[in-house]
Write a protein that holds these residues in place. Structure first.
Motif, short mmCIF file in Angstrom:
data_model
loop_
_atom_site.label_atom_id
_atom_site.label_comp_id
_atom_site.label_asym_id
_atom_site.label_seq_id
_atom_site.Cartn_x
_atom_site.Cartn_y
_atom_site.Cartn_z
N GLU A 82 0.85 -1.19 0.00
CA GLU A 82 0.00 0.00 0.00
C GLU A 82 0.89 1.24 0.00
OE1 GLU A 82 -4.15 -1.33 2.24
OE2 GLU A 82 -2.65 -0.14 3.33
N THR A 95 -4.84 6.27 -0.28
CA THR A 95 -4.04 5.05 -0.30
C THR A 95 -4.28 4.26 -1.58
OG1 THR A 95 -4.11 4.89 2.12
CG2 THR A 95 -3.52 2.90 0.91
N LYS A 97 -3.19 0.59 -3.49
CA LYS A 97 -2.60 -0.73 -3.27
C LYS A 97 -2.25 -1.38 -4.59
CE LYS A 97 -5.02 -4.32 -1.69
NZ LYS A 97 -5.69 -5.24 -0.74
#
Length: 203
Positions: A82, A95, A97
């Protein structure tokens, strides 16, 4: 939340230039690719200019040991990472990922996998223009198959078993077991398929 303004500002700057495939893989097919250095060199000044930080966090790492065709060890690494895109102005973040995969014969596999994860997180988050499809790593490894070839006696036994099948169910079950045992042996598979097709018309 200023983080999206910062991401958009970096996107705007990169939209004008993109990152082209200027490097050439000297192994295998000799394809063009973009290295992690190209990504760093392109986005680092823009991140600093627009007050955006990218902070990684590894969620998982998996390592498989394989054998190269030359007989050496190859370490196949997969990481799940992440990346927090943090705005320095107000601390807001988004965020992203991604997964990174790499193969190496020494101790650089994890480093390469981390670089791959970062590279594609940047490409996708900033929608960086490229010349064509996603590229692979700069190194190409040939992996030795760990599935053994089928020996001639085993092949003969399976061919005989297929020829002796008297029902469709028996043929299906015998063929399935045979083709599974053949693994990557293409020649054995061809003979098993031919025998199955021939027997199919008799049951």
């Amino acid at each position: 939340m200023s983080v999206y303004k910062a991401i958009n500002a970096v996107q705007t700057a990169l939209a004008k230039t993109g990152i082209t495939k200027d490097r050439t893989n000297n192994q295998g097919a000799g394809y063009k690719f973009r290295g992690i250095d190209d990504v760093y060199n392109s986005i680092a000044p823009l991140l600093a200019e627009h007050g955006l930080c990218i902070l990684p966090r590894v969620l998982s790492r998996h390592c498989d040991e394989r054998q190269s065709k030359a007989g050496g060890a190859l370490f196949y690494i997969t990481v799940e990472v992440e990346f927090d895109f943090v705005c320095a102005e107000d601390g807001s973040k988004h965020t992203v990922k991604t997964f990174g995969e790499a193969m190496d014969s020494g101790d650089k596999g994890t480093n390469k996998a981390m670089s791959a994860a970062y590279k594609y997180a940047a490409f996708q988050a900033f929608s960086i223009p490229t010349e064509s499809d996603n590229d692979a790593d700069s190194n190409t490894h040939e992996v030795y198959s760990n599935k053994p070839s089928m020996d001639q006696k085993t092949l003969a036994d399976f061919l005989a078993a297929i020829e002796s099948c008297t029902t469709a169910d028996a043929l299906k079950a015998t063929y399935f077991e045979a083709i599974k045992s053949a693994g990557d042996d293409q020649e054995a598979s061809k003979k098993l398929i031919a025998a199955k097709d021939k027997q199919k018309g008799k049951v």
